[in-house]
Design an enzyme around this catalytic site. Structure first.
Site, PDB file in Angstrom:
ATOM      1  N   GLY A 151       0.847  -1.193   0.000  1.00 40.52           N
ATOM      2  CA  GLY A 151       0.000   0.000   0.000  1.00 40.52           C
ATOM      3  C   GLY A 151       0.880   1.239   0.000  1.00 40.52           C
ATOM      4  N   LEU A 152       0.316   2.352   0.396  1.00 43.27           N
ATOM      5  CA  LEU A 152       1.114   3.579   0.383  1.00 43.27           C
ATOM      6  C   LEU A 152       2.360   3.426   1.235  1.00 43.27           C
ATOM      7  CD1 LEU A 152      -1.626   6.320   0.515  1.00 43.27           C
ATOM      8  CD2 LEU A 152      -0.148   5.707  -1.389  1.00 43.27           C
ATOM      9  N   ALA A 153       2.201   2.844   2.423  1.00 46.02           N
ATOM     10  CA  ALA A 153       3.357   2.720   3.312  1.00 46.02           C
ATOM     11  C   ALA A 153       4.392   1.768   2.711  1.00 46.02           C
ATOM     12  CB  ALA A 153       2.901   2.238   4.684  1.00 46.02           C
ATOM     13  N   GLY A 154       3.940   0.594   2.290  1.00 52.97           N
ATOM     14  CA  GLY A 154       4.869  -0.423   1.802  1.00 52.97           C
ATOM     15  C   GLY A 154       5.537  -0.036   0.496  1.00 52.97           C
TER      16      GLY A 154
ATOM     17  N   LEU B 204      -3.330   8.862   4.590  1.00 50.45           N
ATOM     18  CA  LEU B 204      -2.480   8.847   3.401  1.00 50.45           C
ATOM     19  C   LEU B 204      -1.189   9.579   3.721  1.00 50.45           C
ATOM     20  CD1 LEU B 204      -5.146   9.554   0.623  1.00 50.45           C
ATOM     21  CD2 LEU B 204      -4.415   7.385   1.596  1.00 50.45           C
TER      22      LEU B 204
ATOM     23  N   ARG C 134     -14.746  13.048  12.788  1.00 51.74           N
ATOM     24  CA  ARG C 134     -15.578  11.886  12.480  1.00 51.74           C
ATOM     25  C   ARG C 134     -16.268  11.285  13.695  1.00 51.74           C
ATOM     26  NH1 ARG C 134     -11.417   9.237   8.077  1.00 51.74           N
ATOM     27  NH2 ARG C 134     -11.865  10.836   6.533  1.00 51.74           N
TER      28      ARG C 134
ATOM     29  N   SER D  47     -17.036   9.748   0.699  1.00 56.26           N
ATOM     30  CA  SER D  47     -15.899  10.498   1.236  1.00 56.26           C
ATOM     31  C   SER D  47     -16.289  11.671   2.130  1.00 56.26           C
ATOM     32  CB  SER D  47     -15.061  11.037   0.088  1.00 56.26           C
ATOM     33  OG  SER D  47     -14.164  12.012   0.558  1.00 56.26           O
TER      34      SER D  47
ATOM     35  N   HIS E  77     -14.299   2.047   9.715  1.00 62.24           N
ATOM     36  CA  HIS E  77     -13.526   2.580   8.605  1.00 62.24           C
ATOM     37  C   HIS E  77     -12.018   2.438   8.766  1.00 62.24           C
ATOM     38  CE1 HIS E  77     -12.484   5.215   5.339  1.00 62.24           C
ATOM     39  NE2 HIS E  77     -11.915   6.083   6.124  1.00 62.24           N
TER      40      HIS E  77
HETATM   41  C1  LIG Z   1     -12.797   3.600   1.481  1.00 62.59           C
HETATM   42  C2  LIG Z   1     -11.662   4.277   2.173  1.00 62.59           C
HETATM   43  C3  LIG Z   1     -11.359   5.599   1.881  1.00 62.59           C
HETATM   44  C4  LIG Z   1     -10.297   6.236   2.499  1.00 62.59           C
HETATM   45  N1  LIG Z   1     -10.031   7.536   2.202  1.00 62.59           N
HETATM   46  C5  LIG Z   1      -8.994   8.160   2.788  1.00 62.59           C
HETATM   47  C6  LIG Z   1      -8.664   9.501   2.457  1.00 62.59           C
HETATM   48  O1  LIG Z   1      -9.318  10.144   1.629  1.00 62.59           O
HETATM   49  N2  LIG Z   1      -7.600  10.075   3.067  1.00 62.59           N
HETATM   50  C7  LIG Z   1      -6.839   9.398   3.972  1.00 62.59           C
HETATM   51  O2  LIG Z   1      -5.879   9.964   4.450  1.00 62.59           O
HETATM   52  N3  LIG Z   1      -7.128   8.121   4.286  1.00 62.59           N
HETATM   53  C8  LIG Z   1      -8.180   7.488   3.727  1.00 62.59           C
HETATM   54  N4  LIG Z   1      -8.457   6.177   4.072  1.00 62.59           N
HETATM   55  C9  LIG Z   1      -7.545   5.444   4.945  1.00 62.59           C
HETATM   56  C10 LIG Z   1      -6.335   5.001   4.158  1.00 62.59           C
HETATM   57  O3  LIG Z   1      -6.712   4.654   2.851  1.00 62.59           O
HETATM   58  C11 LIG Z   1      -5.611   3.806   4.757  1.00 62.59           C
HETATM   59  O4  LIG Z   1      -5.441   3.977   6.111  1.00 62.59           O
HETATM   60  C12 LIG Z   1      -4.247   3.650   4.138  1.00 62.59           C
HETATM   61  O5  LIG Z   1      -4.339   3.650   2.742  1.00 62.59           O
HETATM   62  C13 LIG Z   1      -3.544   2.414   4.617  1.00 62.59           C
HETATM   63  O6  LIG Z   1      -2.350   2.246   3.876  1.00 62.59           O
HETATM   64  P1  LIG Z   1      -1.297   1.155   4.264  1.00 62.59           P
HETATM   65  O7  LIG Z   1      -0.178   1.307   3.315  1.00 62.59           O
HETATM   66  O8  LIG Z   1      -0.993   1.245   5.705  1.00 62.59           O
HETATM   67  O9  LIG Z   1      -2.032  -0.245   4.067  1.00 62.59           O
HETATM   68  P2  LIG Z   1      -2.872  -0.863   2.841  1.00 62.59           P
HETATM   69  O10 LIG Z   1      -3.018   0.046   1.708  1.00 62.59           O
HETATM   70  O11 LIG Z   1      -4.088  -1.444   3.453  1.00 62.59           O
HETATM   71  O12 LIG Z   1      -1.953  -2.022   2.314  1.00 62.59           O
HETATM   72  C14 LIG Z   1      -1.803  -3.226   2.987  1.00 62.59           C
HETATM   73  C15 LIG Z   1      -0.878  -4.078   2.176  1.00 62.59           C
HETATM   74  O13 LIG Z   1      -0.461  -5.162   2.962  1.00 62.59           O
HETATM   75  C16 LIG Z   1      -0.607  -6.359   2.255  1.00 62.59           C
HETATM   76  N5  LIG Z   1      -0.801  -7.401   3.252  1.00 62.59           N
HETATM   77  C17 LIG Z   1      -1.596  -7.389   4.342  1.00 62.59           C
HETATM   78  N6  LIG Z   1      -1.439  -8.507   5.044  1.00 62.59           N
HETATM   79  C18 LIG Z   1      -0.529  -9.243   4.392  1.00 62.59           C
HETATM   80  C19 LIG Z   1       0.051 -10.512   4.634  1.00 62.59           C
HETATM   81  N7  LIG Z   1      -0.249 -11.239   5.698  1.00 62.59           N
HETATM   82  N8  LIG Z   1       0.941 -10.978   3.731  1.00 62.59           N
HETATM   83  C20 LIG Z   1       1.288 -10.246   2.628  1.00 62.59           C
HETATM   84  N9  LIG Z   1       0.772  -9.043   2.382  1.00 62.59           N
HETATM   85  C21 LIG Z   1      -0.120  -8.552   3.248  1.00 62.59           C
HETATM   86  C22 LIG Z   1      -1.727  -6.134   1.300  1.00 62.59           C
HETATM   87  O14 LIG Z   1      -1.610  -7.006   0.215  1.00 62.59           O
HETATM   88  C23 LIG Z   1      -1.481  -4.680   0.916  1.00 62.59           C
HETATM   89  O15 LIG Z   1      -0.535  -4.635  -0.111  1.00 62.59           O
HETATM   90  C24 LIG Z   1      -9.531   5.538   3.450  1.00 62.59           C
HETATM   91  C25 LIG Z   1      -9.829   4.210   3.747  1.00 62.59           C
HETATM   92  C26 LIG Z   1     -10.911   3.595   3.143  1.00 62.59           C
HETATM   93  C27 LIG Z   1     -11.273   2.222   3.562  1.00 62.59           C
END
Ligand SMILES: Cc1cc2nc3c(=O)[nH]c(=O)nc-3n(C[C@H](O)[C@H](O)[C@H](O)COP(=O)(O)OP(=O)(O)OC[C@H]3O[C@@H](n4cnc5c(N)ncnc54)[C@H](O)[C@@H]3O)c2cc1C
Ligand code: SF4
Ligand code: FES
Lengths: 659, 247
Positions: A43-46, A463, A331, A285, A423
């Site tokens: 995801g964004l972090a990874g 994000l 929220r 949103s 959420h």
């Molecule tokens: C509908 C929606 C709208 C949103 N809108 C906003 C917004 O407008 N602004 C904002 O700031 N935030 C928003 N958020 C929150 C935000 O999107 C998330 O908190 C953020 O994107 C999380 O990013 P991340 O990189 O931490 O994890 P994620 O993007 O969830 O990525 C997780 C990754 O880990 C991998 N993974 C997980 N478990 C395993 C495993 N066991 N083995 C291998 N791979 C694994 C997955 O494949 C994926 O690649 C929204 C969330 C939702 C649900």
């Protein structure tokens, strides 16, 4: 207590990060090439972490369970990303973003981390624009901003209602560039099922190739969990279907403390549940609260169509209760207010569990503006409405379309019906200033950690945090650990720790496959979700939480006796994947309730009914609960509490008011 | 409503595969197409039959994971809509619905309705980026971009990488997908430096992956859930021609 050293650098808040950066040990280029980093999650972090670390010269392996890195759940983020750019000249600053975030989190986050987040936020926008992320722009060609809840400035950057998509595709493009250069090895359709720990340090992972079902051993000098949040413990949430807690939970069982597990964000504006078949909930949103007005009828059980209810018979309850922030309260506040109205009998729609989000006045306002701009004095009402709809369509078109497809109603003509839904999870793996968990060498980034949002996250800040962690924090902080590992060879994958970890994973899979019970995985997941929503959701109380804990224990026992997982283990088997995840949710759910029960106060998204003001607002207990609750896993699914006391040196802690 | 479903079942990549027929009763209009599949799968599990494997994740039309060929159309009867956003309102009582995976040489079937689209990632790796390492960026507003260009770039960047364009094309061409990425960058100042190499390398990788040639049938645009425009293909053709002249 030594395990909970937050490692916040000494010195004044404003210079902590810059002096840290200039003193943190570095790893020289030759050594970087021999150090391997495992990044779980794209995801964004990874993606941002993996791309940045690979650019620096580290060898990187990336894992995700989807078929491509680009499909991580971040792709679904809609509204925007915050940054203290002050492009609107409306008084924004690093300090103000820091302050809003701490206050928004109801004074339950660490000052040092949050200040750093605000400090690096501006560079994120620069980086993304340089990558070619097509943010929304004004006619002069400069970047456009909107406002989000809990703030009084316009600091949110966006790309229509698809900001997460565009940011993730930016990070994914950087990642794929490194894949092409051979610096990153990508493992899509792989699921991490355990962390390998030797002498207390993380040394690798066990992953399952989801296509062949084979278990694989991967060794690394550090492991980064960027695996997202665990909102799906509630079954129904706005998260993607596959989002899960497994990676974080396995780490927890290997010694990583879990911070504030009960801090869950319930988002106020989602499309309401329509029936038992419902598989997920769809977010509308928060950006819609910029222009939309939320209301319910003033009369109980009013069955008139919304357009037939005259203005003076509508209760714009957020504007009434919170005049200073109106529809843009944070929220947690907006969600509780909606629940309060519906519980009191003012809800709308067939289920009466919904409120209206109305665009009529925004359409009129924009229409008039547009008519003025075009010099159409004396434009007819119809013309103004049409012009207004066009503006709204440009700003929110994809969200309105989505609403129409799901509900079969036209939101340009009739107000949307919305209700709160699970959420985001502020809780997660406890990390220090370096983003390291209590297991050395094991890091958590993005939603998977507990760090920056306290008891409630502000919109558009996830994000920001994910990309801050990946692009700008971990590339520095990982050096503090890896500089001490340069003499260590990667752990050979025939090491007994790998053998044992793989065997444990295999045993769990075999056990699940051999139960051959009578109920599907979803059956258990839905029941768990219902317990969590009813008793550990928007409102919680001691009695309900105690019941929930024993119900979850019983359900877990039943699951391990009666779940039915068909298909084979050495092939693509989505049921088996789900079973492994739900097994972990069934333990996490219990911990969330234990944590909620422990916290005898209301703060942010955690609302204990026993602790509220006369006006129904959350009542914190700073004297006794100004700490992050960090839980240690003990054999037999037991949990021991450790506390990280929060000290506010800069901010004056006060009651959170949006009136 | 009551429906008859003909679904492609295939054990794995080497299995030949065939259609299986299922009677699915009591489906409500409010369900999404995938929720109807959830219901079917639950019933199969109850009967002890292996559920149907299909790809999905966000169920909001944005991750690009869902991918069903429904009654001969990629993502089914609603235009501009992914499989997960399709709702049962689109069908009526008594309908027979045929569901297949994407069919294309470059997208081999993994199981049932799940295919391998990793070729798209390879194309992206070949040039779908701006080479800017973290930390090298100038202030974002130092690059003013005319709003119309930014909007056009965004419209191309809205591609979700689902592969419906390939599935819909009789030649299994990936031109719409590739052209969307090339266009996103071609329309922005940030994309100019690598413009030539990008077009050449992405097209080369596309050909190597086994996608077919574009003969301008336009079926990709018609089935694309994000309504990516054929104009992008025209732009890619120009970019490619220009790149060849410059090299
Ligand atoms: C509908 C929606 C709208 C949103 N809108 C906003 C917004 O407008 N602004 C904002 O700031 N935030 C928003 N958020 C929150 C935000 O999107 C998330 O908190 C953020 O994107 C999380 O990013 P991340 O990189 O931490 O994890 P994620 O993007 O969830 O990525 C997780 C990754 O880990 C991998 N993974 C997980 N478990 C395993 C495993 N066991 N083995 C291998 N791979 C694994 C997955 O494949 C994926 O690649 C929204 C969330 C939702 C649900
Ligand atoms: S161009 Fe359209 S159909 Fe093709 S991959 Fe992109 S979104 Fe899917
Ligand atoms: S499941 Fe994500 S686009 Fe359909």
């Amino acid at each position: 207590m030594s395990k909970l050293d937050s490692k916040i650098p000494e010195g004044p808040l404003e210079t902590k990060w810059s002096s840290y950066k200039s003193s943190v040990p570095l790893v020289n280029p030759a050594n970087k090439r021999s150090l391997e980093i495992i990044v779980v999650g794209s995801g964004l972090a990874g993606s941002s972490a993996a791309a940045s670390l690979a650019e620096m010269g580290y060898k990187v392996k990336v894992f995700c369970f989807q078929d491509s890195a680009r499909r991580a759940h971040s792709i679904a983020a809609q509204g925007g990303i915050n940054a203290a750019k002050n492009y609107q000249n409306d008084g924004d600053s690093t300090y103000r973003l820091f302050y809003d975030t701490i206050k928004g989190g109801d004074y339950r986050a660490r000052e040092g981390n949050v200040y750093r987040l605000a400090e690096v936020s501006a560079a994120i926008i620069d980086q993304c624009v340089a990558q070619g992320v097509p943010f929304a722009r004004e006619y002069g060609g400069l970047l456009s901003n909107r406002s989000f809840g809990g703030t009084q400035v316009q600091r949110t950057f966006y790309a229509a209602g698809q900001t997460g998509q565009q940011l993730l595709l930016g990070a994914y493009s950087a990642l794929q560039r490194q894949v092409g250069l051979g610096n990153v090895q990508m493992y899509a359709r792989h699921e991490m099922l355990d962390v390998v720990v030797v002498d207390g340090k993380a040394k690798g992972i066990i992953a399952r190739d989801l296509v062949t079902g084979k278990l694989e051993r991967h060794s690394g000098h550090a492991v980064l969990l960027c695996t997202g949040g665990y909102g799906n413990v509630f079954f129904l949430s706005t998260n993607a279907m596959g989002s899960n807690v497994t990676a974080a939970w396995k780490a927890h069982k290997k010694g990583a403390f879990f911070g504030n597990p009960c801090f869950t964000q319930i988002h106020p504006t989602c499309i309401p549940v329509s029936g038992d078949h419902q598989s997920k909930l769809t977010l509308m949103s928060e950006s819609l609260r910029n222009d939309g007005r939320i209301w319910v009828p003033k009369k109980k059980d009013d069955n008139r169509k919304p357009n037939e209810i005259p203005e003076d018979e509508r209760d714009y309850y957020l504007e009434r209760r919170y005049p200073a922030f109106g529809n843009l309260v944070p929220r947690d506040v907006a969600s509780r207010a909606a629940k309060e109205r519906c519980d009191a009998g003012y809800g709308v729609g067939a289920s009466k569990m919904a409120v209206y989000l109305d665009y009529a006045s925004a359409i009129e306002r924009y229409g008039k503006q547009q008519a003025n701009k075009l010099g159409e004095t004396g434009a007819s009402k119809e013309r103004i409405t049409q012009l207004g709809k066009d503006v709204v369509k440009e700003k929110y078109g994809n969200l309105f379309d989505m609403y129409a497809k799901i509900t079969g109603e036209n939101p340009y003509e009739t107000p949307m019906r919305i209700y709160p839904a699970v959420h985001y999870t502020m809780g997660g793996l406890w990390v220090d200033y370096n983003l390291m968990t209590t297991v050395p060498g094991l890091y958590a980034l993005g939603e998977a950690n507990f760090s920056d949002h306290g008891a409630n996250r502000l919109g558009a800040s996830a994000l920001m945090q994910g990309l801050a962690d990946g692009y700008f924090v971990i590339p520095y902080t990982i050096g503090a650990y890896l500089s001490g590992q340069i003499r260590d060879k990667a752990l050979p994958t025939d090491h007994e720790a790998f053998v044992e970890a793989e065997k444990n994973v295999q045993d769990t899979i075999d056990r699940l496959m051999n139960i051959k019970g009578s109920k599907s995985v979803d059956h258990f997941h839905k029941r768990l979700g219902k317990i969590m929503w009813d008793k550990c959701g928007m409102a919680r109380n001691e009695k309900g939480l105690k019941e929930a804990i024993s119900e979850i224990r019983a359900l877990r026992e039943e699951f391990w006796k009666d779940v039915r997982v068909l298909g084979g283990k050495n092939e693509l088997n989505p049921e088996l994947e789900k079973a492994c995840r739900v097994a972990d949710f069934l333990e996490l759910g219990e911990l969330m309730c234990i944590d909620a029960l422990n916290r005898n106060e209301s703060c942010g998204g955690h609302f204990r009914e026993e602790f509220q003001t006369e006006e129904g607002e959350a009542q914190r207990d700073d004297a006794n609960y100004m700490y992050a609750a960090c839980w240690e896993f003990k054999p037999g699914v037991q949990f021991e509490l450790h506390k990280e006391d929060l000290k506010y040196e800069r901010i004056k802690v006060s009651a959170r008011s949006y009136k | 409503m009551n429906l008859t479903l003909k679904v492609w079942r295939q054990k794995n990549a080497s299995d030949k595969g065939s259609f299986a027929t299922y009677q699915v009763n009591d489906i409500s209009e409010e369900m999404s197409f995938l929720e109807m599949f959830d219901v079917l799968n639950e019933r199969l599990i109850a009967k002890g039959e292996e559920p149907i494997a299909f790809d999905h994740d966000c169920r909001e039309g944005i991750c690009g994971m869902c991918s069903m060929h429904i009654n001969g159309r990629a993502h089914g009867p609603w235009s501009g809509t992914t499989t997960c956003q399709l709702h049962m309102r689109a069908f009526k009582d008594g309908d027979t619905i045929t569901v297949e995976p994407w069919r294309a040489k470059a997208f081999p079937v993994i199981k049932d309705l799940v295919v391998d689209r990793s070729a798209f990632d390879k194309i992206q790796s070949a040039g779908g980026f701006v080479s800017v390492n973290t930390g090298n960026a100038q202030d974002a507003n130092c690059i003013p971009i005319p709003k119309d260009d930014a909007d056009a770039s965004f419209a191309a960047a809205a591609c979700i990488g689902c592969g419906a364009c390939v599935a819909a094309c009789k030649n299994s061409s990936a031109m719409l997908f590739v052209s969307a990425k090339v266009s996103q960058f071609a329309l922005l100042p940030q994309g100019q430096v690598e413009r030539v190499d990008r077009a050449l390398n992405m097209v080369k990788e596309m050909d190597a992956a086994g996608f077919g040639n574009c003969t301008n049938t336009g079926s990709c645009e018609a089935e694309c859930p994000k309504e990516i425009s054929l104009d992008n293909i025209a732009r890619l053709n120009r970019e490619y021609l220009m790149a060849n002249l410059k090299k």
